[in-house]
Design a protein around this motif. Sequence first.
Motif, PDB file in Angstrom:
ATOM      1  N   ASN A 288     -10.873  -3.486 -78.959  1.00  0.00           N
ATOM      2  CA  ASN A 288     -11.944  -2.940 -79.794  1.00  0.00           C
ATOM      3  C   ASN A 288     -12.837  -4.053 -80.301  1.00  0.00           C
ATOM      4  N   MET A 289     -14.115  -3.757 -80.418  1.00  0.00           N
ATOM      5  CA  MET A 289     -15.052  -4.688 -81.061  1.00  0.00           C
ATOM      6  C   MET A 289     -15.461  -4.018 -82.363  1.00  0.00           C
ATOM      7  N   ALA A 290     -14.795  -4.384 -83.434  1.00  0.00           N
ATOM      8  CA  ALA A 290     -15.017  -3.748 -84.730  1.00  0.00           C
ATOM      9  C   ALA A 290     -15.997  -4.550 -85.571  1.00  0.00           C
ATOM     10  N   GLY A 291     -16.526  -3.868 -86.578  1.00  0.00           N
ATOM     11  CA  GLY A 291     -17.341  -4.574 -87.558  1.00  0.00           C
ATOM     12  C   GLY A 291     -18.785  -4.771 -87.172  1.00  0.00           C
ATOM     13  N   GLN A 292     -19.322  -3.918 -86.281  1.00  0.00           N
ATOM     14  CA  GLN A 292     -20.758  -3.991 -85.989  1.00  0.00           C
ATOM     15  C   GLN A 292     -21.489  -3.602 -87.263  1.00  0.00           C
ATOM     16  N   THR A 293     -22.064  -4.570 -87.943  1.00  0.00           N
ATOM     17  CA  THR A 293     -22.754  -4.304 -89.194  1.00  0.00           C
ATOM     18  C   THR A 293     -24.046  -3.579 -88.902  1.00  0.00           C
TER      19      THR A 293
ATOM     20  N   LYS B 214     -24.577  -8.073 -78.872  1.00  0.00           N
ATOM     21  CA  LYS B 214     -23.969  -7.989 -77.545  1.00  0.00           C
ATOM     22  C   LYS B 214     -22.515  -7.545 -77.667  1.00  0.00           C
ATOM     23  N   ILE B 215     -22.135  -6.578 -76.818  1.00  0.00           N
ATOM     24  CA  ILE B 215     -20.754  -6.102 -76.804  1.00  0.00           C
ATOM     25  C   ILE B 215     -19.933  -7.084 -75.965  1.00  0.00           C
ATOM     26  N   ILE B 216     -18.857  -7.574 -76.566  1.00  0.00           N
ATOM     27  CA  ILE B 216     -18.035  -8.593 -75.908  1.00  0.00           C
ATOM     28  C   ILE B 216     -16.630  -8.051 -75.617  1.00  0.00           C
ATOM     29  N   GLY B 217     -15.903  -8.786 -74.779  1.00  0.00           N
ATOM     30  CA  GLY B 217     -14.514  -8.426 -74.478  1.00  0.00           C
ATOM     31  C   GLY B 217     -14.403  -7.477 -73.297  1.00  0.00           C
ATOM     32  N   TRP B 218     -14.982  -7.823 -72.166  1.00  0.00           N
ATOM     33  CA  TRP B 218     -14.968  -6.973 -70.976  1.00  0.00           C
ATOM     34  C   TRP B 218     -13.993  -7.485 -69.933  1.00  0.00           C
TER      35      TRP B 218
ATOM     36  N   VAL C 138     -25.496  -8.160 -65.854  1.00  0.00           N
ATOM     37  CA  VAL C 138     -25.833  -6.996 -66.683  1.00  0.00           C
ATOM     38  C   VAL C 138     -25.008  -7.053 -67.964  1.00  0.00           C
ATOM     39  N   THR C 139     -25.681  -6.998 -69.115  1.00  0.00           N
ATOM     40  CA  THR C 139     -24.998  -6.990 -70.407  1.00  0.00           C
ATOM     41  C   THR C 139     -25.449  -5.774 -71.208  1.00  0.00           C
ATOM     42  N   VAL C 140     -24.648  -5.429 -72.218  1.00  0.00           N
ATOM     43  CA  VAL C 140     -24.942  -4.281 -73.077  1.00  0.00           C
ATOM     44  C   VAL C 140     -24.834  -4.732 -74.530  1.00  0.00           C
ATOM     45  N   ALA C 141     -25.766  -4.255 -75.344  1.00  0.00           N
ATOM     46  CA  ALA C 141     -25.754  -4.546 -76.778  1.00  0.00           C
ATOM     47  C   ALA C 141     -25.867  -3.230 -77.536  1.00  0.00           C
ATOM     48  N   MET C 142     -25.342  -3.210 -78.774  1.00  0.00           N
ATOM     49  CA  MET C 142     -25.445  -2.002 -79.596  1.00  0.00           C
ATOM     50  C   MET C 142     -26.027  -2.338 -80.954  1.00  0.00           C
ATOM     51  N   SER C 143     -26.588  -1.326 -81.557  1.00  0.00           N
ATOM     52  CA  SER C 143     -27.199  -1.453 -82.867  1.00  0.00           C
ATOM     53  C   SER C 143     -26.752  -0.265 -83.715  1.00  0.00           C
ATOM     54  N   ALA C 144     -26.565  -0.498 -84.995  1.00  0.00           N
ATOM     55  CA  ALA C 144     -26.236   0.580 -85.930  1.00  0.00           C
ATOM     56  C   ALA C 144     -27.026   0.352 -87.207  1.00  0.00           C
ATOM     57  N   SER C 145     -27.609   1.405 -87.724  1.00  0.00           N
ATOM     58  CA  SER C 145     -28.373   1.265 -88.955  1.00  0.00           C
ATOM     59  C   SER C 145     -28.199   2.538 -89.788  1.00  0.00           C
ATOM     60  N   PRO C 146     -28.422   2.526 -91.085  1.00  0.00           N
ATOM     61  CA  PRO C 146     -28.970   1.438 -91.881  1.00  0.00           C
ATOM     62  C   PRO C 146     -27.931   0.364 -92.206  1.00  0.00           C
ATOM     63  N   SER C 147     -28.399  -0.697 -92.831  1.00  0.00           N
ATOM     64  CA  SER C 147     -27.530  -1.819 -93.184  1.00  0.00           C
ATOM     65  C   SER C 147     -26.355  -1.357 -94.027  1.00  0.00           C
TER      66      SER C 147
ATOM     67  N   TYR D  18     -20.851   0.467 -90.416  1.00  0.00           N
ATOM     68  CA  TYR D  18     -20.108  -0.243 -89.391  1.00  0.00           C
ATOM     69  C   TYR D  18     -19.875   0.654 -88.186  1.00  0.00           C
ATOM     70  N   LEU D  19     -19.903   0.062 -87.015  1.00  0.00           N
ATOM     71  CA  LEU D  19     -19.711   0.768 -85.765  1.00  0.00           C
ATOM     72  C   LEU D  19     -18.712  -0.013 -84.923  1.00  0.00           C
TER      73      LEU D  19
END
Length: 184
Positions: free
Chosen positions: A56-61, A68-72, A158-167, A170-171
């Motif tokens: 899991n990649m936890a703590g996406q603020t 960038k999503i890591i750990g593939w 090829v890389t993938v990134a994620m975004s979560a809002s508002p500040s 966590y995602l």
Amino acid sequence: MPGYSWTGSAWKKVVRKAIWTGTAWKDIKSSHRWTGSAWETIYSSFISSGMTKNGNMAGQTGSAAYRKIIGWTADTATYPGSSVVADGLVAQSTKAGAAITAVIDAGSAWNNLTARLQISVNDTVVVTGPDSRWTTSGGWDVPLTATATVNISAGDVVTVAMSASPSGNYLTARSGAGTYVRLT
């Protein structure tokens, strides 16, 4: 199944598909046949690739910035020869109009959250996926998706990134077969 050709004294495995033009051998990149309603691919030199999330990649603020999503891990069971470099899927061959599919099994304990994905090729964004919104308290579980059709060259990453809002929200991108990137 590999093909073989008789040399006059022995069978030799065909290692590349080519046609004699009368003056030189030319590699065959693909062949098709008409089915009566559409063209069907018989052979394509393109080799698909895939990767799945490992851990899991936890703590996406929550913020407007993409992370960038890591750990593939390369999905060599489904896509033999696949490889991952710097958390990106490496293209094994070249194709005009290659399809990239990213699906992230995501979760959050927060409400009023908007999340989305971006797909990049060689660090250039090629598509931003649709917003996924959650407005009810109590958490959520939803796959985030993004797809793109691009011209790809062997060695492209090829890389993938994620975004979560508002500040402050966590995602988490979850591990497993439900989180993947495929290049077909």
